[in-house]
Design an enzyme around this catalytic site. Structure first.
Site, PDB file in Angstrom:
ATOM      1  N   HIS A  86       0.817  -1.216   0.000  1.00 19.13           N
ATOM      2  CA  HIS A  86       0.000   0.000   0.000  1.00 19.13           C
ATOM      3  C   HIS A  86       0.849   1.264   0.000  1.00 19.13           C
ATOM      4  O   HIS A  86       0.377   2.330  -0.389  1.00 19.13           O
ATOM      5  CB  HIS A  86      -1.028  -0.010   1.143  1.00 19.13           C
ATOM      6  CG  HIS A  86      -0.490   0.230   2.512  1.00 19.13           C
ATOM      7  ND1 HIS A  86      -0.220  -0.785   3.409  1.00 19.13           N
ATOM      8  CD2 HIS A  86      -0.198   1.371   3.171  1.00 19.13           C
ATOM      9  CE1 HIS A  86       0.198  -0.272   4.553  1.00 19.13           C
ATOM     10  NE2 HIS A  86       0.219   1.040   4.442  1.00 19.13           N
ATOM     11  N   ASP A 222       1.269  -7.766   2.254  1.00 23.08           N
ATOM     12  CA  ASP A 222       1.340  -6.319   2.019  1.00 23.08           C
ATOM     13  C   ASP A 222       2.801  -5.877   1.861  1.00 23.08           C
ATOM     14  O   ASP A 222       3.391  -5.301   2.768  1.00 23.08           O
ATOM     15  CB  ASP A 222       0.669  -5.577   3.176  1.00 23.08           C
ATOM     16  CG  ASP A 222       0.374  -4.123   2.855  1.00 23.08           C
ATOM     17  OD1 ASP A 222       0.891  -3.629   1.842  1.00 23.08           O
ATOM     18  OD2 ASP A 222      -0.365  -3.487   3.620  1.00 23.08           O
ATOM     19  N   SER A 651       3.991   2.193   8.431  1.00 24.27           N
ATOM     20  CA  SER A 651       3.733   1.234   7.362  1.00 24.27           C
ATOM     21  C   SER A 651       5.007   0.971   6.576  1.00 24.27           C
ATOM     22  O   SER A 651       5.659   1.901   6.104  1.00 24.27           O
ATOM     23  CB  SER A 651       2.660   1.772   6.414  1.00 24.27           C
ATOM     24  OG  SER A 651       1.414   1.819   7.040  1.00 24.27           O
TER      25      SER A 651
END
Length: 716
Positions: A86, A222, A651
């Site tokens: 992402h 991810d 992240s």
């Protein structure tokens, strides 16, 4: 570069010396003083200097800020970067087309020549930091207004940044901490030639979609991979075919042994924003006014994007990143509302503030601190309605291009046409860059629907504060249905599309900009949003000083045990352990701190946008084709849990064992602990990570890109 002593202790003398091992986002320069002993007890085998050193390579040299918003890590001697799927989403979408849809189908460069450069992507290396609190605060005094104080601080910041950038070699940023009671500067080096190496298909990288976002158990791969390039001397350089892979000072070895409950785990990264010092009134305002408006506005934007995305794959690629970002915060803010309400966070904070108020009104403290709590509460009570209005307006501005861009481009063009030919020639590239930024990913039918829906929502829900005048006038005429007006306005506007704007610039009539219908309403919305009454300015001035004194007083009185500053996109370290949640029947794992591929396959729904899987995954799981990446229990582990203290911006952060070896990749938190940005709950807080062995399996066994794994340093 000047040599700096690592064990600087300025700014920490007032701090209590005990620490909760699993709470905190810590400055690297203070690790030895504040945390190292606790970290060793939990399993750290590195020295403080091996984590952060200025004069020798250390872990910090392998951690980068990725494109200004995420974290990534260097995992090979040739500049290979690992981050979240992402985080790379924008770049992957940009490089994709209907023919070569890398978001949907994945991509793996067969060699260095096949690696692809997106238009705008950079990574930032952290070089060093230092304390400049005394210097900054020597320039201010209590007689200054907040505006005067801010101006003096900004001037000194600019001097410090200039003194330390070595003629433009480095980017220097001076940042406030503890609500402006301390200041540190950070020195960075940016590399702008960053290329896509590989990404799994979206069905792996985004498995679970919005449904599983912020949830556990999770089964998401991810991750995505890039490479940093430099000139032949290893210096930052603009993109060139002559550039070579960067040879970093340090890269992370990759550990293939897996993890178990209570294993040591630390994360280095760039957490974006926490508000652990937020007063009770601020929490109440967010829960009851700001966040509900955010959630409703975001959902309105998402719903209208999605209708068009589902009809056309080209449009889907255009809006994929914008939709994903909006959806992420939509669910986050709803989770915040639920968690803060359930756990009574405002009540807890109010109790702390009551104790502070008693201390503050003792004779020796009253002059400085006596009115702090009442001033803060007064600010929130008088800005609740405005906060609701501003969040409806903000979501309109963020999701509807017509709400912001006509004003931005219109003002730029009006300035452009006032200049002489020479000045215009100088300005034109910037104008063209702005136009491309606006219309590069732009579908007019979707934009019309998004804008009309957001205008309708704003007009109906934000009216108590007072609407932007033109919106209020239109509402009175159209009864809240803005679609006919938007359709008419876009049929006449210079700013309706890239084609209409380019046609205008070929035969410009500058006076037409100021009466353009989209410019008029965009200017109306932005002007109203930014407008500040004298009362509002005074409230903000008083609040700024009171909040700063609240934080200073809480630290001085020892009524708040927090030793670390709030996150603000500067490099931090958090440490803890692999830690399960209570048993969950939805998870087939033997202990609820990891998930397996078998559990992922059980979620599989053929053709579903969120839970579809490649047939190859199903076949390989059935035949147990896991290669050397299988866990000793015979299953393929996908994700695992730690109790690290992270937030947005983390992240893509590396999860490291006690030797500084990569064991996973952080990508999410659990919704039960969504109040974590405001208050840390050691029982609930979890970080959700991709098991590095699953990353390697996807690259090697599933994708057949073993050459990429081969360049890593594997610890077996």
């Amino acid at each position: 570069m000047k040599k700096i002593i690592v064990s600087l202790i300025a700014g920490i003398m007032l701090l209590p010396m005990s620490a909760k091992a699993d709470e905190g986002m810590w400055f690297l320069m203070f690790i030895e003083r504040l945390n190292h002993r606790d970290m060793q007890k939990m399993g750290l085998q590195l020295t403080a200097q091996e984590i952060y050193s200025i004069n020798n390579h250390s872990l910090k040299d392998a951690i980068v800020q990725f494109n200004g918003g995420c974290t990534a890590e260097i995992i090979s001697k040739d500049g290979l970067i690992l981050t979240n799927h992402h985080c790379g989403y924008d770049a992957i979408a940009e490089l994709s087309s209907e023919k070569d849809n890398y978001l949907k189908n994945g991509f793996w460069a067969k060699d260095r020549k096949a690696e692809m450069k997106p238009k705008s992507l950079f990574v930032r290396f952290f070089v060093r930091m230092d304390d400049v609190t005394k210097r900054i605060l020597s320039k201010v005094n209590d007689k200054m207004t907040e505006a005067e104080r801010g101006k003096a601080i900004q001037q000194e910041m600019a001097l410090i940044e200039k003194e330390n950038n070595e003629g433009g070699k480095y980017v220097v940023s001076v940042r406030p901490f503890f609500q402006g009671n301390e200041y540190y500067y950070f020195v960075y080096q940016d590399f702008k030639d960053v290329r896509l190496v590989g990404t799994p298909p979206e069905s792996i990288g985004k498995f679970g979609g919005d449904t599983d976002n912020w949830e556990w158990p999770r089964h998401t791969g991810d991750f995505s991979m890039f490479r940093v390039y430099a000139d032949k001397d290893g210096n930052p350089a603009e993109y060139s075919e002559n550039n070579v892979p960067l040879h970093p000072k340090h890269h992370l070895p990759v550990n293939m042994k897996g993890v178990k409950e209570n294993d040591y785990a630390m994360i280095l990264g760039y957490p974006g924003r926490t508000n652990r010092w937020m007063p009770a009134g601020g929490i109440d305002q967010n829960v009851n006014y700001a966040y509900p408006a955010w959630v409703e506005g975001a959902k309105t934007g998402m719903d209208n994007m999605k209708r068009h995305m589902e009809k056309d794959e080209k449009v889907n690629l255009m809006y994929a990143s914008k939709y994903a970002q909006t959806a992420n915060y939509w669910k986050n803010r709803q989770g915040m509302i639920d968690a803060l309400t359930k756990h009574g966070t405002a009540k807890t904070k109010a109790g702390q503030e009551a104790k502070f108020n008693t201390w503050a009104n003792k004779a020796e403290n009253k002059e400085k601190y006596g009115n702090v709590v009442s001033t803060i509460n007064n600010f929130y009570s008088k800005t609740n309605i405005k906060s609701r209005h501003d969040n409806y307006a903000t979501q309109m501005i963020r999701t509807a291009s017509y709400a912001l861009q006509p004003q931005t481009l219109g003002n730029a063009l009006m300035g452009y046409y006032k200049e002489n030919d020479a000045k215009r020639a100088e300005m034109l590239p910037k104008i063209q860059e702005q136009i491309e930024a606006v219309y590069g990913e732009f579908y007019a039918p979707a934009e019309r629907d998004i804008f009309a829906a957001q205008l309708g929502l704003y007009a109906s829900k934000a009216a108590e504060y007072g609407l932007a005048p033109m919106v209020a006038e239109l509402k009175a005429k159209n009864g809240g249905n803005f679609l006919p007006w938007v359709a008419d306005a876009t049929s006449k506007s210079i700013f309706a599309s890239k084609e209409s704007l380019e046609a205008f610039m070929k035969n410009p009539k500058p006076e037409a900009i100021a009466i353009d219908p989209l410019y008029l309403i965009s200017n109306d919305i932005i002007t109203h949003f930014r407008k500040k009454s004298d009362e509002q300015a005074q409230l903000e001035n008083d609040f700024g000083k009171a909040f700063r004194n609240l934080v200073e007083g809480l630290r001085e009185s020892k009524l708040n045990a927090i030793q670390y500053p709030d996150a603000n996109s500067t490099l931090r370290l958090t440490y803890g352990k692999v830690r399960s949640l209570p048993a969950d029947k939805r998870n087939d794992a033997k202990i609820n701190n990891y998930t397996t591929m078998e559990g992922m396959v059980k979620k599989y729904k053929k053709g579903d946008a969120e839970f579809d899987l490649p047939t190859r995954i199903l076949d390989m799981n059935k035949s147990k084709d896991f290669g050397p990446y299988v866990d000793k229990d015979g299953s393929m582990h996908v994700n695992f849990l730690t109790d690290n203290d992270i937030t947005g911006g983390n992240s893509g952060s590396p999860v490291l064992n006690g030797k500084g070896e990569l064991i996973g990749l952080a990508f999410d938190g659990n919704i039960e602990a969504m109040a974590g940005d405001v208050i840390f709950d050691k029982n609930l807080q979890r970080t959700i990570n991709v098991d590095i062995r699953y990353v390697l399996w996807v690259i090697d066994r599933f994708s057949g890109a073993k050459h990429i794994v081969d360049e890593m340093t594997l610890v077996k």
